[in-house]
Design a protein around this motif. Sequence first.
Motif, PDB file in Angstrom:
ATOM      1  N   HIS A 167       0.864  -1.177   0.000  1.00 44.97           N
ATOM      2  CA  HIS A 167       0.000   0.000   0.000  1.00 44.97           C
ATOM      3  C   HIS A 167       0.907   1.235   0.000  1.00 44.97           C
ATOM      4  CE1 HIS A 167      -3.921  -2.036   0.974  1.00 44.97           C
ATOM      5  NE2 HIS A 167      -3.049  -2.993   1.247  1.00 44.97           N
ATOM      6  N   LEU A 168       0.998   1.874  -1.151  1.00 43.95           N
ATOM      7  CA  LEU A 168       1.940   2.982  -1.288  1.00 43.95           C
ATOM      8  C   LEU A 168       1.500   4.223  -0.520  1.00 43.95           C
ATOM      9  CD1 LEU A 168       2.907   2.681  -5.066  1.00 43.95           C
ATOM     10  CD2 LEU A 168       3.910   1.562  -3.082  1.00 43.95           C
ATOM     11  N   ASP A 169       0.229   4.307  -0.155  1.00 43.29           N
ATOM     12  CA  ASP A 169      -0.222   5.477   0.620  1.00 43.29           C
ATOM     13  C   ASP A 169       0.478   5.544   1.970  1.00 43.29           C
ATOM     14  OD1 ASP A 169      -3.026   6.572  -0.798  1.00 43.29           O
ATOM     15  OD2 ASP A 169      -2.545   4.485  -1.225  1.00 43.29           O
ATOM     16  N   ASN A 170       0.924   4.393   2.486  1.00 40.97           N
ATOM     17  CA  ASN A 170       1.581   4.364   3.791  1.00 40.97           C
ATOM     18  C   ASN A 170       3.050   4.741   3.712  1.00 40.97           C
ATOM     19  OD1 ASN A 170      -0.868   3.360   4.786  1.00 40.97           O
ATOM     20  ND2 ASN A 170      -0.245   1.238   4.486  1.00 40.97           N
ATOM     21  N   MET A 171       3.602   4.880   2.519  1.00 42.39           N
ATOM     22  CA  MET A 171       5.031   5.168   2.373  1.00 42.39           C
ATOM     23  C   MET A 171       5.293   6.284   1.377  1.00 42.39           C
ATOM     24  SD  MET A 171       6.166   1.780   0.148  1.00 42.39           S
ATOM     25  CE  MET A 171       5.305   0.566   1.144  1.00 42.39           C
ATOM     26  N   LEU A 172       4.342   7.168   1.150  1.00 35.05           N
ATOM     27  CA  LEU A 172       4.492   8.205   0.128  1.00 35.05           C
ATOM     28  C   LEU A 172       5.650   9.154   0.422  1.00 35.05           C
ATOM     29  CD1 LEU A 172       0.770   9.119  -0.668  1.00 35.05           C
ATOM     30  CD2 LEU A 172       2.392   7.911  -2.136  1.00 35.05           C
ATOM     31  N   LYS A 173       5.988   9.321   1.703  1.00 34.99           N
ATOM     32  CA  LYS A 173       7.104  10.213   2.034  1.00 34.99           C
ATOM     33  C   LYS A 173       8.441   9.607   1.622  1.00 34.99           C
ATOM     34  CE  LYS A 173       4.763  12.492   5.899  1.00 34.99           C
ATOM     35  NZ  LYS A 173       4.802  12.803   7.349  1.00 34.99           N
ATOM     36  N   ASP A 174       8.501   8.290   1.552  1.00 35.53           N
ATOM     37  CA  ASP A 174       9.723   7.609   1.104  1.00 35.53           C
ATOM     38  C   ASP A 174       9.594   7.346  -0.398  1.00 35.53           C
ATOM     39  OD1 ASP A 174      12.005   6.160   0.767  1.00 35.53           O
ATOM     40  OD2 ASP A 174      11.620   4.739   2.391  1.00 35.53           O
TER      41      ASP A 174
END
Length: 419
Positions: free
Chosen positions: A235-242
Amino acid sequence: MAAGHGKRGRAGGRDLDRPRREPRRVSPAATGALPLPLKGEGGEAPAGPPARGPFSPRPLLPAAPRTVGEHGGAPRPRPAGQRRAGRGAGRRRARRGGSGGAEAARGRASRVQKMAGSSAPWIGSAYLFLQSTCKTIALPSLYESSQKKPSIFKALKLALADSTGSLNGVDMLKVHCSHPHLIIQLKFCKQENCRRFLRSYREGALQESLQNHLQLSLAVSTVPLEMELKAGSEHLDNMLKDEERCLECIYREKPDRLRDEEITELEECLKSLVLHQNINNNMPAKDCLSPNSLPLPYSSQGSSLSPEVTFIFQEQQFANRTLTLDDHQKFAKLVSKKWKQVGRSLQKNCRALRDPVIDNLALEYDREGLYEQAYQLLLRFIQSEGKKATIARLIAALEENGLTSLSEELLGLHSNEDS
């Protein structure tokens, strides 16, 4: 006893019919063998192992002591050299495994750099999940409708183009209808385009652009959306800052299919409509999509007024209105090489024309010439702004770049002077 001993040792290699010869006696000192045992008084050989003569077979050596295995067997001990090699391999594996976690953390950025610098093309895949929070708007149902499907596809295509700054920045392979979600399978062919898409998604620009395009295509006041981005099981929403980690996840998921034939057909129809807008308006429905399938970005006859009802040009007052197809064609025909400068002026209040959109339009339509480049610029402005794409805003941009004659042509001042 000596003759019998010699017969036993040489019977296998001689013919039994030949006369036997006594073996030549060799002293034990010459052969290094023990002397033959002598019978005792009772006619029996003394106890102990038999003596070895010159022609007797070599006795078997006693087996080395073995350790009992875990299954009750008696495996042979491993040679010392193998034991040392095994211990060395174990130490090498231990040294490699001791810093595995730290090395994985350090290597993530280097892997992304290798992906970007390798000769193979950078290709990745992701899934975009869309859901309308308005109960009266069900995106899967609208897409399944043959009349609304082109409108939904058009909004998706333009919003994705806005996110990357290019119509070819991201490719749609398939649109899945899974109530209540509309799922779009995306393919990225360049890392830089994927990076722009991620930033647009993270900042909310993609969501805002898609809402605006759906609002225009469906002719509704608002289309509230919820979006989710996935790459495989991540789930890319949980790692958008990276951002680097997101790029790695997308790159790891290769497309598992070619572009769907339906997507190809919709894209060809949309491209044909955009490039030849004036021709398609006069074609019958059987030769092209129906007019309701892809609603035009212009208002009917330009009759709707903007919030600013009038504006002043050359000390004259003119009614403000949305741009028409005639305005669009005149602009593309007469603006010539200054279409980029006009685009920069419109860019100040139009998010869809932000960099590098104008430069990308110049590259994409370089072969078609200045008319098509200017046409595509104003089309992007009209599609993005909707009813806010007014004649007053275009005239202000033209005046800013010294195109007074074109402004007069759009306002009909030249025709009045001729009459």
